[in-house]
Design a protein around this motif. Structure first.
Motif, PDB file in Angstrom:
ATOM      1  N   VAL A   1       0.930  -1.272  -0.186  1.00  0.00           N
ATOM      2  CA  VAL A   1       0.034  -0.019   0.035  1.00  0.00           C
ATOM      3  C   VAL A   1       0.728   1.310   0.137  1.00  0.00           C
ATOM      4  N   ASP A   2       1.771   1.349   0.849  1.00  0.00           N
ATOM      5  CA  ASP A   2       2.856   2.437   0.839  1.00  0.00           C
ATOM      6  C   ASP A   2       3.485   2.444  -0.639  1.00  0.00           C
ATOM      7  N   LEU A   3       3.984   1.255  -0.968  1.00  0.00           N
ATOM      8  CA  LEU A   3       4.812   1.506  -2.559  1.00  0.00           C
ATOM      9  C   LEU A   3       3.605   2.004  -3.445  1.00  0.00           C
ATOM     10  N   ASP A   4       2.540   1.500  -3.475  1.00  0.00           N
ATOM     11  CA  ASP A   4       1.671   1.861  -4.551  1.00  0.00           C
ATOM     12  C   ASP A   4       1.096   3.338  -4.263  1.00  0.00           C
ATOM     13  N   ALA A   5       1.075   3.830  -3.109  1.00  0.00           N
ATOM     14  CA  ALA A   5       0.849   5.204  -2.883  1.00  0.00           C
ATOM     15  C   ALA A   5       2.023   6.089  -3.356  1.00  0.00           C
ATOM     16  N   ALA A   6       3.179   5.847  -3.029  1.00  0.00           N
ATOM     17  CA  ALA A   6       4.486   6.544  -3.471  1.00  0.00           C
ATOM     18  C   ALA A   6       4.440   6.519  -5.077  1.00  0.00           C
ATOM     19  N   THR A   7       4.313   5.491  -5.715  1.00  0.00           N
ATOM     20  CA  THR A   7       4.313   5.576  -7.162  1.00  0.00           C
ATOM     21  C   THR A   7       3.107   6.252  -7.615  1.00  0.00           C
ATOM     22  N   THR A   8       2.036   6.250  -7.224  1.00  0.00           N
ATOM     23  CA  THR A   8       0.937   6.947  -7.632  1.00  0.00           C
ATOM     24  C   THR A   8       1.285   8.515  -7.496  1.00  0.00           C
ATOM     25  N   GLU A   9       2.015   8.986  -6.365  1.00  0.00           N
ATOM     26  CA  GLU A   9       2.031  10.303  -6.276  1.00  0.00           C
ATOM     27  C   GLU A   9       3.065  10.531  -7.381  1.00  0.00           C
ATOM     28  N   MET A  10       4.120   9.832  -7.592  1.00  0.00           N
ATOM     29  CA  MET A  10       5.250  10.088  -8.531  1.00  0.00           C
ATOM     30  C   MET A  10       4.687  10.280  -9.860  1.00  0.00           C
ATOM     31  N   MET A  11       3.785   9.252 -10.477  1.00  0.00           N
ATOM     32  CA  MET A  11       3.001   9.301 -11.554  1.00  0.00           C
ATOM     33  C   MET A  11       2.371  10.771 -11.532  1.00  0.00           C
ATOM     34  N   LYS A  12       1.547  11.029 -10.582  1.00  0.00           N
ATOM     35  CA  LYS A  12       0.935  12.183 -10.815  1.00  0.00           C
ATOM     36  C   LYS A  12       1.787  13.556 -11.092  1.00  0.00           C
ATOM     37  N   LEU A  13       3.181  13.639 -10.436  1.00  0.00           N
ATOM     38  CA  LEU A  13       3.998  14.532 -10.575  1.00  0.00           C
ATOM     39  C   LEU A  13       4.240  14.658 -12.209  1.00  0.00           C
ATOM     40  N   ILE A  14       4.661  13.149 -12.669  1.00  0.00           N
ATOM     41  CA  ILE A  14       4.909  13.101 -13.967  1.00  0.00           C
ATOM     42  C   ILE A  14       3.964  13.668 -14.825  1.00  0.00           C
ATOM     43  N   SER A  15       2.891  13.220 -14.784  1.00  0.00           N
ATOM     44  CA  SER A  15       1.442  13.857 -15.713  1.00  0.00           C
ATOM     45  C   SER A  15       1.616  15.156 -15.600  1.00  0.00           C
ATOM     46  N   ALA A  16       1.950  15.920 -14.275  1.00  0.00           N
ATOM     47  CA  ALA A  16       1.780  17.347 -14.346  1.00  0.00           C
ATOM     48  C   ALA A  16       3.097  18.071 -14.852  1.00  0.00           C
ATOM     49  N   HIS A  17       4.044  17.361 -15.467  1.00  0.00           N
ATOM     50  CA  HIS A  17       5.454  17.603 -15.862  1.00  0.00           C
ATOM     51  C   HIS A  17       6.105  18.350 -14.617  1.00  0.00           C
ATOM     52  N   GLN A  18       6.043  17.930 -13.521  1.00  0.00           N
ATOM     53  CA  GLN A  18       6.640  18.409 -12.581  1.00  0.00           C
ATOM     54  C   GLN A  18       7.775  17.441 -11.963  1.00  0.00           C
ATOM     55  N   LEU A  19       9.123  17.540 -12.788  1.00  0.00           N
ATOM     56  CA  LEU A  19      10.067  16.600 -12.437  1.00  0.00           C
ATOM     57  C   LEU A  19      11.341  17.132 -11.961  1.00  0.00           C
TER      58      LEU A  19
END
Length: 72
Positions: free
Chosen positions: A16-34
């Protein structure tokens, strides 16, 4: 709780923790906040969560095959 139940419970927490962290990372990627502090925080969280997961899996000593509670 059996050993298998303990394993599943802790594994679920880590996943659950790994999934939450990965989801947050993907949100930032989608928002072009790298870059920036939020990117650094989230990538560190994702890295640490992955390391905790792998450490847990690699450190497990699995029950003997005669254990009726062993995962199938």
């Amino acid at each position: 709780m059996t050993t298998t139940d303990d394993f599943r419970f802790h594994a679920h927490e880590l996943i659950v923790d790994l999934d939450a962290a990965t989801t947050e990372m993907m949100k930032l990627i989608s928002a072009h906040q790298l870059s920036g502090p939020e990117w650094e925080r989230v990538t560190q969280w994702q890295h640490d969560a992955y390391e905790r997961w792998m450490t847990y899996l690699n450190a497990r000593s699995y029950p003997e095959s005669g254990d009726t509670n062993a995962p199938h």
